[in-house]
Enzyme design. Structure first.
Site, short mmCIF file in Angstrom:
data_model
loop_
_atom_site.label_atom_id
_atom_site.label_comp_id
_atom_site.label_asym_id
_atom_site.label_seq_id
_atom_site.Cartn_x
_atom_site.Cartn_y
_atom_site.Cartn_z
N CYS A 106 -17.30 11.66 -21.28
CA CYS A 106 -18.61 12.23 -20.98
C CYS A 106 -19.37 12.33 -22.30
O CYS A 106 -19.04 13.15 -23.16
CB CYS A 106 -18.43 13.61 -20.35
N CYS A 139 8.21 9.70 -46.63
CA CYS A 139 7.24 9.33 -47.67
C CYS A 139 6.38 8.17 -47.19
O CYS A 139 6.89 7.13 -46.77
CB CYS A 139 7.98 8.94 -48.96
#
Length: 288
Positions: A106, A139
């Site tokens: 919307c 990492c």
């Protein structure tokens, strides 16, 4: 960025809402591409637009990677924003049954521009050939390095996602106070590689059974997490986890909606390529 009128600023930046049935694109039916009013990024295709009778333009699909979703502060609705500039578009709803896709974006007309098909075909096609995924698995240097090797992946960028701190630094993320995880943004060509294949590779280059860490790197910023950008990505990630669990893996990977991605400092990008070395805690292990 394009200059905005005060009313455009109220909606796009201030997250306001235009009056129903007032927007210029509510009943608009021309073929072409709907773009972000602020930055011009392609967002929706005209073939995905439908009339929901709600007073605002409605779409049941988006151009892959164009839309970012964030829960409203009250937790009741999901806001949609331009993934390129963060401009407010409106809200997304599911389960209403308007179309077979069962999704309704919307959107405020004032948040959109429109490019007729004769001008937008090449530009829209280029965007459609790209999709975006976000993964956290230790990492980010290693995850970035390993995912770049997958055919069809166009780019991988290290950064931060999943926390509350705006524009976090590496030092802040490492302090365990931001809630962010070291995350990679993967841009790929879905005509060459599927999201499922990319997600499979993610689960095979890190240990999805290790909580809050990966190898010797320990801490919540190193957690295993899939940040999905669509219901389809969520379903794929959850299915892959179920398949791993059926094989006996005690998977701890979280599956959560993607929020704002903050690119990491430049010295984190392409780390192993620049250093001429290889990851110390990420290796490929076939699991599927």
């Amino acid at each position: 960025m394009k200059p905005l009128t005060p009313e455009e600023e109220r909606v796009i930046v201030g997250k306001g809402t235009e009056a129903p049935f007032s927007g210029k694109f509510y009943t608009h039916r021309e073929d072409g591409t709907y773009c972000c009013r602020r930055c011009g990024a392609p967002l929706y295709r005209s073939e995905d637009k439908f009339d929901a009778g709600c007073g605002w333009p409605s779409f049941d699909d988006e151009i892959p990677g164009a839309i970012r979703r964030e829960p409203d502060a009250d937790g009741r609705r999901t806001e949609i924003l331009c993934a390129a500039c963060g401009g407010h578009l409106g809200h997304v709803f599911s389960g209403e049954g308007f179309t077979p896709k069962n999704v309704r974006h919307c959107v405020n007309s004032i948040s959109l521009d429109f490019i007729p098909a004769t001008k937008s075909e090449k530009r829209a096609a280029a965007e459609i050939r790209r999709d975006t995924a976000y993964f956290a698995g230790g990492c980010f240097w290693g995850v970035e390095y390993m995912l770049k090797k997958l055919k069809g992946v166009e780019s991988v960028r290290s950064g931060y996602m999943g926390g509350m701190t705006v524009d976090p630094t590496y030092e802040q993320v490492c302090s365990h106070t931001t809630g962010h995880a070291e995350t990679v943004e993967v841009v790929f060509d879905p005509t060459q590689v599927s999201y499922e294949t990319v997600a499979k590779r993610f689960f095979e280059i890190h240990d999805p059974t290790q909580a809050d860490g990966q190898g010797p790197d320990l801490g919540d910023q190193y957690r295993s997490e899939v940040f999905y950008t669509s219901p389809e990505q969520k379903a794929v990630a959850e299915d892959l986890i179920r398949r791993l669990e059926a094989k006996g893996y005690d998977v701890v990977t979280r599956v959560t909606p993607a929020s704002r991605f903050y690119p990491a400092e430049e010295y984190h990008q392409n780390y192993y390529e620049r250093k001429g070395s290889t990851p110390y805690c990420h290796t490929y292990t076939k699991r599927f």
